[in-house]
Motif scaffolding. Structure first.
Motif, PDB file in Angstrom:
ATOM      1  N   ASP A 185     -26.485   0.943  54.506  1.00 23.42           N
ATOM      2  CA  ASP A 185     -27.388   0.432  55.540  1.00 23.42           C
ATOM      3  C   ASP A 185     -26.930  -0.959  55.953  1.00 23.42           C
ATOM      4  O   ASP A 185     -27.135  -1.920  55.224  1.00 23.42           O
ATOM      5  CB  ASP A 185     -28.819   0.398  55.005  1.00 23.42           C
ATOM      6  N   SER A 214     -26.801  -0.864  64.813  1.00 19.75           N
ATOM      7  CA  SER A 214     -25.507  -1.106  65.453  1.00 19.75           C
ATOM      8  C   SER A 214     -25.701  -2.006  66.669  1.00 19.75           C
ATOM      9  O   SER A 214     -26.629  -1.809  67.452  1.00 19.75           O
ATOM     10  CB  SER A 214     -24.874   0.220  65.876  1.00 19.75           C
ATOM     11  N   SER A 247     -28.188  -1.102  51.419  1.00 14.02           N
ATOM     12  CA  SER A 247     -28.349  -2.034  52.530  1.00 14.02           C
ATOM     13  C   SER A 247     -27.527  -3.277  52.248  1.00 14.02           C
ATOM     14  O   SER A 247     -26.946  -3.419  51.179  1.00 14.02           O
ATOM     15  CB  SER A 247     -29.820  -2.425  52.718  1.00 14.02           C
ATOM     16  N   TYR A 294     -23.112   4.557  63.614  1.00 15.32           N
ATOM     17  CA  TYR A 294     -22.803   4.857  62.217  1.00 15.32           C
ATOM     18  C   TYR A 294     -21.817   6.020  62.150  1.00 15.32           C
ATOM     19  O   TYR A 294     -21.896   6.979  62.933  1.00 15.32           O
ATOM     20  CB  TYR A 294     -24.073   5.224  61.449  1.00 15.32           C
ATOM     21  N   HIS A 334     -17.617  -4.828  61.814  1.00 16.37           N
ATOM     22  CA  HIS A 334     -18.875  -4.879  61.066  1.00 16.37           C
ATOM     23  C   HIS A 334     -18.556  -5.332  59.650  1.00 16.37           C
ATOM     24  O   HIS A 334     -17.648  -4.790  59.010  1.00 16.37           O
ATOM     25  CB  HIS A 334     -19.548  -3.504  61.047  1.00 16.37           C
ATOM     26  N   PRO A 386     -21.960   1.780  58.412  1.00 11.54           N
ATOM     27  CA  PRO A 386     -22.309   1.161  59.689  1.00 11.54           C
ATOM     28  C   PRO A 386     -21.076   0.608  60.387  1.00 11.54           C
ATOM     29  O   PRO A 386     -20.131   0.152  59.748  1.00 11.54           O
ATOM     30  CB  PRO A 386     -23.240   0.016  59.264  1.00 11.54           C
ATOM     31  N   THR A 387     -21.059   0.683  61.698  1.00  9.24           N
ATOM     32  CA  THR A 387     -20.079  -0.056  62.488  1.00  9.24           C
ATOM     33  C   THR A 387     -20.836  -0.699  63.639  1.00  9.24           C
ATOM     34  O   THR A 387     -22.033  -0.450  63.824  1.00  9.24           O
ATOM     35  CB  THR A 387     -18.950   0.837  63.049  1.00  9.24           C
ATOM     36  N   THR A 391     -27.648   5.052  65.191  1.00  2.41           N
ATOM     37  CA  THR A 391     -27.371   3.615  65.218  1.00  2.41           C
ATOM     38  C   THR A 391     -28.119   2.874  64.115  1.00  2.41           C
ATOM     39  O   THR A 391     -28.103   1.652  64.065  1.00  2.41           O
ATOM     40  CB  THR A 391     -27.740   3.014  66.586  1.00  2.41           C
ATOM     41  N   THR A 392     -28.756   3.623  63.205  1.00  4.17           N
ATOM     42  CA  THR A 392     -29.381   3.047  62.010  1.00  4.17           C
ATOM     43  C   THR A 392     -29.139   3.998  60.839  1.00  4.17           C
ATOM     44  O   THR A 392     -28.868   5.192  61.030  1.00  4.17           O
ATOM     45  CB  THR A 392     -30.908   2.866  62.176  1.00  4.17           C
ATOM     46  N   ALA A 393     -29.292   3.448  59.623  1.00  2.89           N
ATOM     47  CA  ALA A 393     -29.157   4.287  58.431  1.00  2.89           C
ATOM     48  C   ALA A 393     -30.259   5.338  58.379  1.00  2.89           C
ATOM     49  O   ALA A 393     -30.033   6.467  57.929  1.00  2.89           O
ATOM     50  CB  ALA A 393     -29.195   3.409  57.180  1.00  2.89           C
TER      51      ALA A 393
END
Length: 343
Positions: free
Chosen positions: A190, A194, A5, A49, A137, A44-45, A169-171
């Protein structure tokens, strides 16, 4: 699989690998080296992701296709640290493409250009073009910078999900999608949720005029204002039909972005079904509200997580009132029209 993260140490170990936190300079150097050694990294972008590999390593890129279950002729987008690398990956770059890159990178825009010898068939799907993007990001850019420092030239990264499924859109969504397919040495970064929530605008820059191949947050109007050119008439901005002849791009198949639940658009929801609509639209009795975004921007940001929530709740159907209008609403309707066709 390890998940990092933005601000912690390792926070969990998954059965298929590690879940790592804290994207410090040291940890990102480690991640960059893993990429250089042929590993996979979910990153992440601002859009969604991505599942990344060294874009010059054929065996690493082949693993992306295997993990995703992606057709071999479906091209990947190469993520680069800055527009200074355009000339490494592309030839015959038109001036309007330079203008777009200058104004919208880092950002949710992919440029399709004639490829250089660096862009090989295994990343372009055998096409004479390559898709390039600089993501907006902090974690992705820091990783791209660290990768460049050790000789990396770009990270190929389609969305980090099984082919045809809802983009993550999340880890945590990456882990749910790909945890059974990634190896113990693969990594997930993480970077939080997004912020855009739908994939990048893809613009064909191989002709005299720019042409949108996939709509996104960079709109017709924005492109025309920057380039002082009309977007190619082969795409009507008042139409949601984004089928394209000639160039294959990510997310262009009719069936895509689909949850397990059946998606219905602009219909009256039935009892026990899921419902997604703008906050101003009331929830019918007996219906499970999955999201009530206040704006079109929020609609895009929460759409995929709401579709996933419907699957988590075991719903068989999800009804969606689509946002009207131009701009980002066109991109949302594009994704939903494909989602409604199933996997």
């Amino acid at each position: 699989m390890v998940i990092f993260s933005q601000k912690g140490a390792i926070i969990a170990h998954m059965s298929s690998g590690e879940f790592v936190s804290q994207c410090t300079a040291d940890s990102l150097a480690r991640v960059a080296q893993l990429l250089k050694d042929g590993g996979l990294v979910a990153l992440p972008t601002e859009t969604v992701y991505g599942l990344g590999a060294d874009a010059t390593n054929s065996s690493a890129v082949a693993r992306i296709y295997k993990v995703k279950g992606r057709p071999a002729d479906h091209p990947l987008i190469v993520h680069i640290y800055s527009m200074q690398s355009l000339g490494d990956w592309a030839d015959e770059i038109p001036s309007y493409a330079i203008s777009l890159a200058r104004d919208f990178w880092p950002g949710p825009m992919t440029l399709v250009l004639k490829r250089s010898i660096l862009a090989e068939d295994f990343v372009t799907g055998g096409q004479p073009t390559v898709g390039l993007r600089v993501p907006d990001h902090a974690v992705a850019l820091a990783l791209l910078s660290a990768f460049e420092k050790i000789g990396g030239q770009g990270i190929a990264a389609p969305s980090a999900n099984r082919f045809g499924h809802v983009s993550p859109t999340t880890a945590q969504a990456v882990q749910e999608e790909l945890g059974d397919y990634l190896s113990d040495t693969d990594l997930v970064l993480d970077g939080g949720p997004s912020l855009v929530g739908v994939e990048s605008t893809i613009i064909d820059c191989t002709g005299e005029l720019p042409r949108i191949l996939r709509p996104g947050a960079i709109t017709f109007e924005m492109i025309e204002e920057v380039t002082e050119l009309k977007v190619s008439k082969s795409l009507d901005k008042n139409s949601d039909d984004f089928k394209q002849e000639g160039i294959r791009v990510s997310g262009s198949l009719e069936n895509h972005y689909a949850p397990k639940a059946k998606v219905f658009l602009d219909q009256q929801p039935v009892d026990g079904s899921g419902f997604i609509a703008l906050e101003s639209i009331n929830t019918p009795d007996g219906v499970i509200r999955l999201a009530a975004p206040e704006s079109v921007q929020e609609f895009a940001r929460v759409l995929y997580s709401a579709l996933r929530e419907g699957d988590h709740q075991g719903l068989s159907s999800i009804y969606i009132d689509q946002p009207s209008g131009d701009g980002l609403a066109i991109a949302i309707r594009d994704r939903l029209s494909r989602s409604a066709k199933g996997r």
